[in-house]
Design a protein around this motif. Structure first.
Motif, short mmCIF file in Angstrom:
data_model
loop_
_atom_site.label_atom_id
_atom_site.label_comp_id
_atom_site.label_asym_id
_atom_site.label_seq_id
_atom_site.Cartn_x
_atom_site.Cartn_y
_atom_site.Cartn_z
N ALA A 23 0.83 -1.21 0.00
CA ALA A 23 0.00 0.00 0.00
C ALA A 23 0.86 1.26 0.00
CB ALA A 23 -0.94 0.00 1.20
N GLU A 24 1.93 1.26 0.79
CA GLU A 24 2.81 2.43 0.84
C GLU A 24 3.49 2.67 -0.50
OE1 GLU A 24 4.07 2.42 5.57
OE2 GLU A 24 5.10 1.07 4.18
N LEU A 25 3.98 1.60 -1.11
CA LEU A 25 4.60 1.75 -2.43
C LEU A 25 3.55 2.21 -3.45
CD1 LEU A 25 7.00 1.55 -4.33
CD2 LEU A 25 6.52 -0.91 -4.58
N GLY A 26 2.38 1.62 -3.38
CA GLY A 26 1.30 2.03 -4.28
C GLY A 26 0.96 3.51 -4.13
N ASN A 27 0.90 3.98 -2.89
CA ASN A 27 0.61 5.41 -2.66
C ASN A 27 1.67 6.29 -3.29
OD1 ASN A 27 -1.77 5.02 -1.25
ND2 ASN A 27 -0.77 4.98 0.74
N ARG A 28 2.92 5.90 -3.17
CA ARG A 28 4.01 6.70 -3.75
C ARG A 28 3.94 6.73 -5.28
NH1 ARG A 28 9.57 5.96 -0.34
NH2 ARG A 28 8.66 6.20 1.73
N LEU A 29 3.37 5.67 -5.84
CA LEU A 29 3.26 5.56 -7.29
C LEU A 29 1.89 6.00 -7.82
CD1 LEU A 29 4.94 2.05 -7.63
CD2 LEU A 29 5.93 4.24 -8.35
N SER A 30 0.99 6.33 -6.91
CA SER A 30 -0.39 6.69 -7.25
C SER A 30 -1.13 5.54 -7.94
CB SER A 30 -0.43 7.95 -8.13
OG SER A 30 0.13 9.04 -7.44
N VAL A 31 -0.89 4.33 -7.43
CA VAL A 31 -1.62 3.14 -7.88
C VAL A 31 -2.11 2.40 -6.64
CG1 VAL A 31 -0.26 2.92 -10.01
CG2 VAL A 31 0.42 1.62 -7.99
N THR A 35 -2.57 -3.30 -7.46
CA THR A 35 -1.70 -3.20 -8.63
C THR A 35 -0.28 -3.64 -8.27
OG1 THR A 35 -3.01 -1.43 -9.61
CG2 THR A 35 -0.71 -1.60 -10.33
N ILE A 36 0.20 -3.23 -7.11
CA ILE A 36 1.54 -3.65 -6.67
C ILE A 36 1.55 -5.17 -6.48
CG2 ILE A 36 3.30 -3.43 -4.88
CD1 ILE A 36 2.91 -0.92 -6.69
N GLY A 37 0.49 -5.71 -5.90
CA GLY A 37 0.42 -7.16 -5.71
C GLY A 37 0.47 -7.90 -7.04
N LEU A 38 -0.26 -7.40 -8.02
CA LEU A 38 -0.25 -8.03 -9.35
C LEU A 38 1.14 -7.94 -9.99
CD1 LEU A 38 -3.67 -6.77 -10.74
CD2 LEU A 38 -3.10 -9.12 -10.05
N LEU A 39 1.77 -6.80 -9.83
CA LEU A 39 3.11 -6.61 -10.38
C LEU A 39 4.10 -7.57 -9.72
CD1 LEU A 39 4.76 -4.83 -12.32
CD2 LEU A 39 5.09 -3.23 -10.44
N GLU A 40 4.01 -7.71 -8.41
CA GLU A 40 4.94 -8.57 -7.67
C GLU A 40 4.72 -10.06 -7.94
OE1 GLU A 40 5.93 -5.68 -3.88
OE2 GLU A 40 4.83 -7.52 -3.51
N THR A 41 3.57 -10.41 -8.43
CA THR A 41 3.31 -11.83 -8.73
C THR A 41 3.41 -12.11 -10.23
OG1 THR A 41 0.92 -11.40 -8.74
CG2 THR A 41 1.90 -12.26 -6.68
N GLY A 42 3.92 -11.14 -10.99
CA GLY A 42 4.15 -11.35 -12.41
C GLY A 42 2.89 -11.36 -13.26
N GLN A 43 1.81 -10.79 -12.74
CA GLN A 43 0.53 -10.83 -13.46
C GLN A 43 0.27 -9.59 -14.31
OE1 GLN A 43 -2.79 -12.50 -11.14
NE2 GLN A 43 -1.25 -12.86 -9.54
N ILE A 49 6.52 1.80 -18.43
CA ILE A 49 7.92 2.19 -18.30
C ILE A 49 8.08 3.26 -17.23
CG2 ILE A 49 9.88 3.25 -19.50
CD1 ILE A 49 8.80 1.89 -22.07
N ASP A 50 7.16 4.22 -17.19
CA ASP A 50 7.28 5.27 -16.18
C ASP A 50 7.13 4.70 -14.77
OD1 ASP A 50 4.52 4.81 -16.79
OD2 ASP A 50 3.97 6.76 -15.98
N MET A 51 6.31 3.66 -14.63
CA MET A 51 6.15 3.03 -13.32
C MET A 51 7.43 2.29 -12.93
SD MET A 51 3.39 0.30 -11.79
CE MET A 51 2.02 1.34 -12.19
#
Length: 95
Positions: A23-31, A35-43, A49-51
């Motif tokens: 959640a903290e990383l998502g807040n810093r990225l405005s997502v 979304t971070i969970g999906l990214l971390e699980t390769g989904q 690119i900007d992210m």
């Protein structure tokens, strides 16, 4: 070579080393945290690119590492950087 699972692993490990929640990383990225969970699980098939660039900066991970794992070429990255810069310049004029 695209390796989205390895990309997710690298991001998760770096995030945990920084003691950030999804959640903290998502807040810093405005997502969202999801979304971070999906990214971390390769989904996320086509991470933006900007992210990836922002994640690299926040987590102190080499940008080139994230780009390589996501299958981003240097020309892709250069084009995205120019678009980002243009957006930043237009935002500065609004304020």
């Amino acid at each position: 070579m695209v390796n989205l699972e390895e990309l997710g692993y690298v991001i998760r490990e770096a995030r945990e080393q920084k003691k950030l929640t999804q959640a903290e990383l998502g807040n810093r990225l405005s997502v969202s945290r999801a979304t971070i969970g999906l990214l971390e699980t390769g989904q996320v098939k086509y991470p933006r690119i900007d992210m990836l660039t922002a994640i690299a900066g926040i987590l102190d991970v080499p940008t080139a590492t994230l780009y390589q794992l996501a299958g981003v070429t240097l020309s892709d990255a250069g084009s995205a950087q120019m678009q980002w810069l243009a957006s930043q310049l237009s935002e500065d004029r609004v304020e």
